[in-house]
Design a protein around this motif. Structure first.
Motif, PDB file in Angstrom:
ATOM      1  N   ASP A 248       0.862  -1.178   0.000  1.00  0.00           N
ATOM      2  CA  ASP A 248       0.000   0.000   0.000  1.00  0.00           C
ATOM      3  C   ASP A 248       0.901   1.231   0.000  1.00  0.00           C
ATOM      4  OD1 ASP A 248      -1.691   2.105   0.506  1.00  0.00           O
ATOM      5  OD2 ASP A 248      -2.890   1.041   1.991  1.00  0.00           O
TER       6      ASP A 248
ATOM      7  N   SER B 241       0.316   4.439  -0.318  1.00  0.00           N
ATOM      8  CA  SER B 241      -0.137   5.564   0.508  1.00  0.00           C
ATOM      9  C   SER B 241       0.210   5.332   1.972  1.00  0.00           C
ATOM     10  CB  SER B 241      -1.648   5.761   0.349  1.00  0.00           C
ATOM     11  OG  SER B 241      -1.967   6.120  -0.971  1.00  0.00           O
ATOM     12  N   ASN B 242       0.022   4.108   2.431  1.00  0.00           N
ATOM     13  CA  ASN B 242       0.333   3.771   3.814  1.00  0.00           C
ATOM     14  C   ASN B 242       1.835   3.861   4.074  1.00  0.00           C
ATOM     15  OD1 ASN B 242      -0.418   2.838   6.470  1.00  0.00           O
ATOM     16  ND2 ASN B 242       0.491   0.877   5.905  1.00  0.00           N
TER      17      ASN B 242
ATOM     18  N   VAL C 209       2.776   7.658   4.317  1.00  0.00           N
ATOM     19  CA  VAL C 209       2.364   8.279   5.584  1.00  0.00           C
ATOM     20  C   VAL C 209       3.214   7.740   6.734  1.00  0.00           C
ATOM     21  CG1 VAL C 209       0.480   8.481   7.246  1.00  0.00           C
ATOM     22  CG2 VAL C 209       0.014   8.714   4.806  1.00  0.00           C
ATOM     23  N   TYR C 210       3.460   6.448   6.730  1.00  0.00           N
ATOM     24  CA  TYR C 210       4.224   5.770   7.791  1.00  0.00           C
ATOM     25  C   TYR C 210       5.649   6.327   7.876  1.00  0.00           C
ATOM     26  CZ  TYR C 210       5.924   1.701  10.488  1.00  0.00           C
ATOM     27  OH  TYR C 210       6.468   0.875  11.449  1.00  0.00           O
TER      28      TYR C 210
END
Length: 218
Positions: free
Chosen positions: A171, A173-174, A177-178
């Protein structure tokens, strides 16, 4: 709005014209970087701006974005940890650790291990701050589990030229952000430690001034 969006698109037909030679040879050896700086701020800014640019470009597929983003994030996190080795605070990283570990690529064993105490020592004793530090530590340890020797994300293939993340669902996007959260936290720590170092220096200057003028010269 459409015209503005078009103007912001990257023009790959532009030719670089930014070299300006100076009268001093030493100043010709770097681009927009102080001679007194270790180069971390410039590199971190460059990596983060490129990360954001690539992530936000819709014309690049997620598959093509993955490797450059992970590569740059991994390097950025390493640099954010290393810049804390150079913090000017009084209770910073020990000279022994500075000399032996500052060039290491190992996030958990060498880098985080030596900057964590500095962060905790200057972050106060509030539960919220300690929980944030512990959360970031957990996130860094998860990266370490995948990249114990500091080479998995730096080099996309194994020695036999096999891609490390083939046939894996990720993922993007994850991931963005992470990893962005880790970078933001470490950059915040660097900013706070710089401010604290300035205060500590002012206190030392004031103390030395009082000691000097308070000396009995008679």
């Amino acid at each position: 709005m459409g015209d503005i969006a078009e103007e912001e698109e990257f023009d790959n037909t532009l030719k670089p014209e930014f070299f300006i030679f100076t009268s001093h040879s030493s100043e010709n050896c770097y681009l927009w970087q102080s001679l007194l700086d270790e180069g971390f701020h410039v590199k971190i800014m460059g990596y983060t701006e490129v990360i954001d640019f690539i992530y936000q470009v819709d014309s690049i597929s997620n598959e093509d974005k993955l490797y450059p983003l992970i590569f740059m994030f991994r390097n950025t996190i390493e640099l954010c940890l290393k810049i804390l080795f150079y913090s000017r605070v009084e209770k910073g990283v020990s000279q022994k650790a500075f000399k032996s570990k500052r060039k290491s690529h190992r996030i958990k064993k060498d880098l985080w291990k030596n900057v964590k105490d500095v962060i905790v020592n200057y972050s106060g004793v509030s539960d919220e701050e300690l929980k944030t530090t512990e959360l970031v530590e957990k996130m860094l340890f998860e990266i370490n589990e995948l990249d114990k020797n500091g080479d998995i994300f730096r080099y996309p293939t194994s020695y036999s030229l096999e891609y490390r993340f083939n046939n894996r669902a990720l993922d993007l996007s994850n991931i963005y952000v992470y990893l962005k959260a880790i970078v933001n936290f470490l950059e915040g720590c660097d900013t706070e430690l710089d401010a604290i170092a300035d205060v500590e220096q002012e206190i030392r200057n004031e103390y030395e001034s009082e000691t000097y003028f308070g000396t009995d010269w008679c």
